[in-house]
Design a protein around this motif. Sequence first.
Motif, PDB file in Angstrom:
ATOM      1  N   SER A 169      55.189  79.728  36.470  1.00  0.00           N
ATOM      2  CA  SER A 169      54.182  80.799  36.368  1.00  0.00           C
ATOM      3  C   SER A 169      53.037  80.606  37.345  1.00  0.00           C
ATOM      4  O   SER A 169      52.210  81.494  37.521  1.00  0.00           O
ATOM      5  CB  SER A 169      53.623  80.846  34.939  1.00  0.00           C
ATOM      6  OG  SER A 169      52.923  79.644  34.645  1.00  0.00           O
ATOM      7  N   ALA A 171      50.132  78.805  37.433  1.00  0.00           N
ATOM      8  CA  ALA A 171      48.808  79.043  36.854  1.00  0.00           C
ATOM      9  C   ALA A 171      47.734  78.266  37.609  1.00  0.00           C
ATOM     10  O   ALA A 171      47.900  77.088  37.920  1.00  0.00           O
ATOM     11  CB  ALA A 171      48.792  78.646  35.380  1.00  0.00           C
ATOM     12  N   TRP A 228      42.794  79.917  32.663  1.00  0.00           N
ATOM     13  CA  TRP A 228      44.065  79.908  33.383  1.00  0.00           C
ATOM     14  C   TRP A 228      44.476  81.331  33.730  1.00  0.00           C
ATOM     15  O   TRP A 228      44.378  82.237  32.904  1.00  0.00           O
ATOM     16  CB  TRP A 228      45.164  79.270  32.545  1.00  0.00           C
ATOM     17  CG  TRP A 228      45.041  77.793  32.373  1.00  0.00           C
ATOM     18  CD1 TRP A 228      44.785  77.119  31.214  1.00  0.00           C
ATOM     19  CD2 TRP A 228      45.178  76.791  33.402  1.00  0.00           C
ATOM     20  NE1 TRP A 228      44.747  75.766  31.455  1.00  0.00           N
ATOM     21  CE2 TRP A 228      44.976  75.542  32.784  1.00  0.00           C
ATOM     22  CE3 TRP A 228      45.427  76.843  34.766  1.00  0.00           C
ATOM     23  CZ2 TRP A 228      45.040  74.342  33.491  1.00  0.00           C
ATOM     24  CZ3 TRP A 228      45.485  75.662  35.478  1.00  0.00           C
ATOM     25  CH2 TRP A 228      45.293  74.428  34.847  1.00  0.00           C
ATOM     26  N   HIS A 230      47.897  83.171  35.427  1.00  0.00           N
ATOM     27  CA  HIS A 230      49.273  82.953  35.853  1.00  0.00           C
ATOM     28  C   HIS A 230      49.630  83.985  36.923  1.00  0.00           C
ATOM     29  O   HIS A 230      49.751  85.175  36.639  1.00  0.00           O
ATOM     30  CB  HIS A 230      50.224  83.071  34.663  1.00  0.00           C
ATOM     31  CG  HIS A 230      49.986  82.047  33.602  1.00  0.00           C
ATOM     32  ND1 HIS A 230      50.736  80.891  33.480  1.00  0.00           N
ATOM     33  CD2 HIS A 230      49.063  81.984  32.595  1.00  0.00           C
ATOM     34  CE1 HIS A 230      50.301  80.177  32.463  1.00  0.00           C
ATOM     35  NE2 HIS A 230      49.286  80.816  31.908  1.00  0.00           N
ATOM     36  N   LYS A 233      53.440  86.089  36.520  1.00  0.00           N
ATOM     37  CA  LYS A 233      53.286  86.414  35.092  1.00  0.00           C
ATOM     38  C   LYS A 233      54.603  86.410  34.318  1.00  0.00           C
ATOM     39  O   LYS A 233      54.639  86.029  33.146  1.00  0.00           O
ATOM     40  CB  LYS A 233      52.610  87.785  34.938  1.00  0.00           C
ATOM     41  CG  LYS A 233      51.189  87.846  35.430  1.00  0.00           C
ATOM     42  CD  LYS A 233      50.595  89.226  35.190  1.00  0.00           C
ATOM     43  CE  LYS A 233      49.134  89.280  35.618  1.00  0.00           C
ATOM     44  NZ  LYS A 233      48.987  89.078  37.077  1.00  0.00           N
ATOM     45  N   ARG A 236      55.468  83.138  32.556  1.00  0.00           N
ATOM     46  CA  ARG A 236      54.447  82.461  31.744  1.00  0.00           C
ATOM     47  C   ARG A 236      55.023  81.815  30.486  1.00  0.00           C
ATOM     48  O   ARG A 236      54.650  80.702  30.128  1.00  0.00           O
ATOM     49  CB  ARG A 236      53.344  83.447  31.365  1.00  0.00           C
ATOM     50  CG  ARG A 236      52.257  82.808  30.521  1.00  0.00           C
ATOM     51  CD  ARG A 236      51.123  83.755  30.227  1.00  0.00           C
ATOM     52  NE  ARG A 236      50.092  83.093  29.433  1.00  0.00           N
ATOM     53  CZ  ARG A 236      48.970  83.684  29.017  1.00  0.00           C
ATOM     54  NH1 ARG A 236      48.740  84.940  29.326  1.00  0.00           N
ATOM     55  NH2 ARG A 236      48.098  83.018  28.291  1.00  0.00           N
ATOM     56  N   ALA A 240      56.154  77.718  32.326  1.00  0.00           N
ATOM     57  CA  ALA A 240      54.742  77.655  32.711  1.00  0.00           C
ATOM     58  C   ALA A 240      54.498  76.467  33.629  1.00  0.00           C
ATOM     59  O   ALA A 240      55.015  75.380  33.407  1.00  0.00           O
ATOM     60  CB  ALA A 240      53.862  77.544  31.467  1.00  0.00           C
ATOM     61  N   TYR A 242      51.184  74.480  35.782  1.00  0.00           N
ATOM     62  CA  TYR A 242      49.725  74.420  35.893  1.00  0.00           C
ATOM     63  C   TYR A 242      49.308  73.503  37.044  1.00  0.00           C
ATOM     64  O   TYR A 242      49.740  72.358  37.126  1.00  0.00           O
ATOM     65  CB  TYR A 242      49.116  73.900  34.585  1.00  0.00           C
ATOM     66  CG  TYR A 242      49.404  74.790  33.396  1.00  0.00           C
ATOM     67  CD1 TYR A 242      48.543  75.837  33.052  1.00  0.00           C
ATOM     68  CD2 TYR A 242      50.549  74.597  32.627  1.00  0.00           C
ATOM     69  CE1 TYR A 242      48.825  76.664  31.970  1.00  0.00           C
ATOM     70  CE2 TYR A 242      50.832  75.419  31.544  1.00  0.00           C
ATOM     71  CZ  TYR A 242      49.966  76.448  31.220  1.00  0.00           C
ATOM     72  OH  TYR A 242      50.251  77.257  30.158  1.00  0.00           O
TER      73      TYR A 242
END
Length: 304
Positions: A169, A171, A228, A230, A233, A236, A240, A242
Amino acid sequence: KAVGTKKTADIEVNRSCNFVLDGVVSHNSTSMAAHALLQCNSIPHFSTLFLTPLYEMIRRFSQNYVRRFIEESPMKRLFVGKGTINSVLQRTFHNYSQILFSFAYLDAERVRGISADCNTIDEIQDMHWDFLDVIHETLSGSEDWGLIRYAGTPKSLDNTIERLWMQTSQAEWIIRCMRGGCGHWNIPSLEYDLVAMIGPARDDVSPKNPGTVCAKCRKPIDPSRGRWYHFNKEQRWDFAGYHVPQIIMPMHYANPLKWATLVSKKENLAPNVFFNEVCGVSYDSGSKLVTLTELKAACSLPWK
């Protein structure tokens, strides 16, 4: 203030120095170890497989993180005791859950035959891409879970963690500038505002006056007020991912000494080392970065 003489351990990593104080070190390995122990002791018969590329890495993870969490926990007697296994490569618990530890640098043969509910792979950037399918077959017998977690530090633009990141995602911790109606949303990635958000070293850096600055108006911004976002999207909830650069962590942006060290690294380290190790982004050694945005802007193909 003076607190007297305390025993500390100095750790030297490449050209950057840190020290351990009160037994606390912040690291994504700490987070993964805590998560695994909590999950195993909350869900009976839950099996977690931890993997790193090298045996020494997994030995350190098992002994320095997982074992210490167990041994120092005030709830230790609820987790382990007579009848549970407490070895470097396997730790079991009263509720019949377990954590298995292995490594797969040259091949993934060691994991064959293991049945797991969660695969957690650290230092994924050094793991061969082709091994992942074999490793994740250990999840085929998990009826309710089949969880996968990856962590690592990006290096070049063509290694395993970069390929995985492009599927996630993606993020980013975005921070809106609230100074004088500026309103700029700061995005700490190389494609947007990462470098411009690194303010100068200052003696007055603090939680109320962070070292991070707005890329537009150059005023201090508070990463703790971010959120956060993303960019991919549709992934997500399925995959996910990060991005966590040091500049959004309070131990850096709110500490004048740590912030000065970060700024010094930006000025003195090779670009690939700074962007890989401090900013958590992929960057090829010896190359000048061209972002995807710049590449698209430079395109002049005759078709859409």
